[in-house]
Write an enzyme that holds these catalytic residues in place. Sequence first.
Site, PDB file in Angstrom:
ATOM      1  N   LYS A  76     151.833 152.600  25.428  1.00 14.00           N
ATOM      2  CA  LYS A  76     152.516 152.992  26.352  1.00 14.00           C
ATOM      3  C   LYS A  76     154.434 152.800  26.450  1.00 14.00           C
ATOM      4  O   LYS A  76     154.727 153.885  26.898  1.00 14.00           O
ATOM      5  CB  LYS A  76     152.076 152.785  28.474  1.00 14.00           C
ATOM      6  CG  LYS A  76     153.232 152.576  28.946  1.00 14.00           C
ATOM      7  CD  LYS A  76     152.223 152.014  30.337  1.00 14.00           C
ATOM      8  CE  LYS A  76     152.486 150.599  30.310  1.00 14.00           C
ATOM      9  NZ  LYS A  76     154.040 150.183  30.999  1.00 14.00           N
ATOM     10  N   ASN A  77     154.515 151.374  26.159  1.00 13.13           N
ATOM     11  CA  ASN A  77     155.871 151.479  26.038  1.00 13.13           C
ATOM     12  C   ASN A  77     156.493 152.089  25.610  1.00 13.13           C
ATOM     13  O   ASN A  77     158.408 152.328  25.569  1.00 13.13           O
ATOM     14  CB  ASN A  77     156.040 149.315  26.305  1.00 13.13           C
ATOM     15  CG  ASN A  77     155.875 149.182  27.322  1.00 13.13           C
ATOM     16  OD1 ASN A  77     155.614 149.963  28.138  1.00 13.13           O
ATOM     17  ND2 ASN A  77     155.623 147.863  27.504  1.00 13.13           N
TER      18      ASN A  77
ATOM     19  N   CYS B 126     159.617 145.217  41.957  1.00  8.08           N
ATOM     20  CA  CYS B 126     158.462 145.028  41.035  1.00  8.08           C
ATOM     21  C   CYS B 126     157.711 144.095  41.368  1.00  8.08           C
ATOM     22  O   CYS B 126     157.912 142.530  41.496  1.00  8.08           O
ATOM     23  CB  CYS B 126     158.920 145.054  39.090  1.00  8.08           C
ATOM     24  SG  CYS B 126     158.185 144.848  38.297  1.00  8.08           S
TER      25      CYS B 126
ATOM     26  N   ARG C  75     163.715 142.069  38.175  1.00  7.42           N
ATOM     27  CA  ARG C  75     164.063 142.439  37.069  1.00  7.42           C
ATOM     28  C   ARG C  75     165.480 143.571  36.737  1.00  7.42           C
ATOM     29  O   ARG C  75     165.262 145.317  37.049  1.00  7.42           O
ATOM     30  CB  ARG C  75     163.124 144.202  36.705  1.00  7.42           C
ATOM     31  CG  ARG C  75     161.813 143.462  36.474  1.00  7.42           C
ATOM     32  CD  ARG C  75     160.874 143.726  35.915  1.00  7.42           C
ATOM     33  NE  ARG C  75     161.070 144.753  34.813  1.00  7.42           N
ATOM     34  CZ  ARG C  75     159.723 144.786  34.359  1.00  7.42           C
ATOM     35  NH1 ARG C  75     158.569 145.426  35.072  1.00  7.42           N
ATOM     36  NH2 ARG C  75     159.420 145.728  33.120  1.00  7.42           N
TER      37      ARG C  75
ATOM     38  N   ASP D 124     171.563 144.950  34.786  1.00  7.50           N
ATOM     39  CA  ASP D 124     172.861 144.987  34.277  1.00  7.50           C
ATOM     40  C   ASP D 124     173.306 144.657  33.458  1.00  7.50           C
ATOM     41  O   ASP D 124     174.249 145.074  32.709  1.00  7.50           O
ATOM     42  CB  ASP D 124     173.312 143.302  35.495  1.00  7.50           C
ATOM     43  CG  ASP D 124     172.165 142.483  34.531  1.00  7.50           C
ATOM     44  OD1 ASP D 124     171.058 142.158  34.448  1.00  7.50           O
ATOM     45  OD2 ASP D 124     173.733 140.793  33.839  1.00  7.50           O
TER      46      ASP D 124
ATOM     47  N   ASP E 160     153.065 140.625  28.608  1.00  6.90           N
ATOM     48  CA  ASP E 160     152.462 140.764  28.828  1.00  6.90           C
ATOM     49  C   ASP E 160     150.745 140.844  28.486  1.00  6.90           C
ATOM     50  O   ASP E 160     149.736 141.071  28.834  1.00  6.90           O
ATOM     51  CB  ASP E 160     152.865 142.684  28.405  1.00  6.90           C
ATOM     52  CG  ASP E 160     153.659 143.274  29.013  1.00  6.90           C
ATOM     53  OD1 ASP E 160     154.310 142.713  29.769  1.00  6.90           O
ATOM     54  OD2 ASP E 160     154.430 144.512  28.456  1.00  6.90           O
TER      55      ASP E 160
ATOM     56  N   ILE F  43     159.858 135.211  30.234  1.00  8.30           N
ATOM     57  CA  ILE F  43     160.850 135.955  30.678  1.00  8.30           C
ATOM     58  C   ILE F  43     160.806 136.488  32.076  1.00  8.30           C
ATOM     59  O   ILE F  43     162.258 136.902  32.490  1.00  8.30           O
ATOM     60  CB  ILE F  43     159.530 137.021  29.840  1.00  8.30           C
ATOM     61  CG1 ILE F  43     159.783 136.052  28.358  1.00  8.30           C
ATOM     62  CG2 ILE F  43     160.899 138.690  29.905  1.00  8.30           C
ATOM     63  CD1 ILE F  43     160.459 136.311  27.688  1.00  8.30           C
TER      64      ILE F  43
ATOM     65  N   ARG G 288     147.975 152.277  34.983  1.00 10.89           N
ATOM     66  CA  ARG G 288     149.218 153.218  35.051  1.00 10.89           C
ATOM     67  C   ARG G 288     149.487 153.068  32.776  1.00 10.89           C
ATOM     68  O   ARG G 288     150.257 153.051  32.090  1.00 10.89           O
ATOM     69  CB  ARG G 288     150.047 152.297  34.912  1.00 10.89           C
ATOM     70  CG  ARG G 288     150.704 152.007  36.523  1.00 10.89           C
ATOM     71  CD  ARG G 288     151.383 151.720  37.219  1.00 10.89           C
ATOM     72  NE  ARG G 288     152.563 151.312  37.116  1.00 10.89           N
ATOM     73  CZ  ARG G 288     153.486 150.118  36.456  1.00 10.89           C
ATOM     74  NH1 ARG G 288     153.022 149.909  37.489  1.00 10.89           N
ATOM     75  NH2 ARG G 288     154.261 150.530  36.028  1.00 10.89           N
TER      76      ARG G 288
HETATM   77  C1  UD1 Z   1     160.071 145.332  28.627  1.00 13.15           C
HETATM   78  C2  UD1 Z   1     158.374 146.349  28.792  1.00 13.15           C
HETATM   79  C3  UD1 Z   1     157.490 145.605  30.188  1.00 13.15           C
HETATM   80  C4  UD1 Z   1     157.604 144.099  28.609  1.00 13.15           C
HETATM   81  C5  UD1 Z   1     159.057 143.344  28.642  1.00 13.15           C
HETATM   82  C6  UD1 Z   1     159.329 142.314  28.237  1.00 13.15           C
HETATM   83  C7  UD1 Z   1     158.806 148.615  28.688  1.00 13.15           C
HETATM   84  C8  UD1 Z   1     159.095 149.773  29.832  1.00 13.15           C
HETATM   85  N1  UD1 Z   1     158.295 147.495  29.704  1.00 13.15           N
HETATM   86  O1  UD1 Z   1     160.235 145.799  30.319  1.00 13.15           O
HETATM   87  O2  UD1 Z   1     155.807 145.479  29.880  1.00 13.15           O
HETATM   88  O3  UD1 Z   1     156.957 142.858  29.890  1.00 13.15           O
HETATM   89  O4  UD1 Z   1     159.866 144.499  28.765  1.00 13.15           O
HETATM   90  O5  UD1 Z   1     158.744 141.973  27.291  1.00 13.15           O
HETATM   91  O6  UD1 Z   1     158.817 148.402  27.660  1.00 13.15           O
HETATM   92  N2  UD1 Z   1     166.944 141.642  32.184  1.00 13.15           N
HETATM   93  C9  UD1 Z   1     167.734 140.937  32.862  1.00 13.15           C
HETATM   94  N3  UD1 Z   1     169.388 142.252  32.979  1.00 13.15           N
HETATM   95  C10 UD1 Z   1     168.554 143.147  32.028  1.00 13.15           C
HETATM   96  C11 UD1 Z   1     167.575 143.281  31.495  1.00 13.15           C
HETATM   97  C12 UD1 Z   1     166.827 142.337  31.360  1.00 13.15           C
HETATM   98  O7  UD1 Z   1     167.981 140.191  33.405  1.00 13.15           O
HETATM   99  O8  UD1 Z   1     169.652 143.983  33.015  1.00 13.15           O
HETATM  100  C13 UD1 Z   1     166.044 140.103  31.582  1.00 13.15           C
HETATM  101  C14 UD1 Z   1     165.175 140.838  32.612  1.00 13.15           C
HETATM  102  O9  UD1 Z   1     164.827 140.467  33.854  1.00 13.15           O
HETATM  103  C15 UD1 Z   1     163.446 139.222  32.325  1.00 13.15           C
HETATM  104  C16 UD1 Z   1     164.106 139.573  30.464  1.00 13.15           C
HETATM  105  O10 UD1 Z   1     165.859 140.143  30.366  1.00 13.15           O
HETATM  106  O11 UD1 Z   1     164.098 137.853  31.932  1.00 13.15           O
HETATM  107  C17 UD1 Z   1     163.578 140.356  29.589  1.00 13.15           C
HETATM  108  O12 UD1 Z   1     163.795 141.880  30.028  1.00 13.15           O
HETATM  109  P1  UD1 Z   1     162.915 143.557  29.356  1.00 13.15           P
HETATM  110  O13 UD1 Z   1     162.840 143.289  27.986  1.00 13.15           O
HETATM  111  O14 UD1 Z   1     164.275 144.036  29.899  1.00 13.15           O
HETATM  112  O15 UD1 Z   1     162.298 143.929  30.264  1.00 13.15           O
HETATM  113  P2  UD1 Z   1     161.968 145.627  30.373  1.00 13.15           P
HETATM  114  O16 UD1 Z   1     162.584 146.006  29.197  1.00 13.15           O
HETATM  115  O17 UD1 Z   1     161.868 145.495  31.750  1.00 13.15           O
END
Ligand code: UD1
Length: 431
Positions: free
Chosen positions: A22-23, A117, A122, A125, A305, A327, A397
Amino acid sequence: MDQYVIKGGNPLVGDVEIGGAKNAALAIITAAIMTDETVLLENIPDVSDINALLGAISFIGATVNRMDRHTVSINGSTISGSSVDYDLIKKIRASYYLLGALIGKYKKAEVPLPGGCTIGSRPIDLHLKGLQAMGVNIKIEHGDIIAEAEDLHGAHIYLDMASVGATINIMMAATMARGKTTIENAAREPHVVDAANFLNSMGASIKGAGTEVIRIRGVQKLHRTSYSIVPDMIEAGTYMMAAAATGGDIFVTNVIPKHLEAMTAKLTEIGCLVQEYDDMIRVKADKRLKRTQIKTLPYPGFPTDMQPQMAVVLSKAFGTSMITENIFDSRFKYVDELARMGASIKVKGNTAIISGCERLTGARVAVPDLRAGAALVIAALAAEGVSVVEDIVYIQRGYEDFELKLKKLGADIEKVDSSRVIGNRIIQIAE
Ligand code: UD1
């Protein structure tokens, strides 16, 4: 509203085939609109997040044809605007990929800021900082991200956290930017690699995906391709945990065993037999499993996950286990539901302390989010008696045919309309 009614106690036995990730599909479907030629995508999972995204890209004008359940053709030449409607995508966080794709292709985008969420805050930035470094002007107005670049150019970007979403978003924009981009501390998840491979098959120049440094040379145009999505490591891991929790013996097919190593290592450590084949993995649990410690980490660490599903396995294991969630900040919401089934789990900060119990008992539980939902189903399969799992829309989902695949493995699980369930009993309706 549909619910699962589950009678626990059957060890899962047999084989289960895993679908496309899915991702990875969320990123790749979005990236597909970056060319004006037709892209054919295979092994697309038929789950509601994907269907919502296909709806969103068709809303902005892309031509989307579902050739069969798992094959979709997408043509982005008919896109008429770069503004995306909130209602269409508020439920899928990965709608943020439209930002990178539209900025890359049209140098402008108007995309709703993703909503809250249930697994914690999440922020995006890092996505925005990366795009700003590439010359994108960003304003947040009325809940929308309004982004525009006069000169979208390459940049040297260091990510403070190895964010999957930020890595893929920046990679998409950089693919069609002027010059070279380097992403340091990039996420290494298999879906990052799959998105890069897909973009390369459309003519992008991306090197290093799967390592901490990704280098992208911008190109002016992308072209047609056909591509098959990588198998879903989280779906595979979920069935591995279901086998472990129920004392089962299953073959999980159509997988890449290397992607499952974190789960394989932990299941082996706690006493499961795990055998790897080329594209298949066997998990057998024929005795009571033992305690362990888990820390969620970016790939190749133990995936966040998979944390709730592993917690269920450990809730029946011998001894006291600890799970530290590194995470997301609010990913233990399912613990109170598991407690209703007899699990003994205390949460302190980002750590769950699990005292293994000999038996779980069926109960009525409500699903708080996608992966916790899968975990509660596993708990119900491993529990004595009947459980009713409510709010299964979250599960739909991300898991295709969840109850059908489990049934094929011998689970006693029914999807029923909530109006037919009283207490833990299904009301039979005469045909
Ligand atoms: C993706 C996956 C999700 C999985 C996660 C971690 C998809 C659609 N979703 O989510 O299923 O649980 O990776 O493996 O692929 N963060 C920031 N700022 C940002 C972006 C992230 O601080 O701009 C932090 C987040 O709060 C979190 C960490 O970085 O603590 C990792 O998040 P991220 O890898 O970005 O998760 P997603 O891409 O949203």
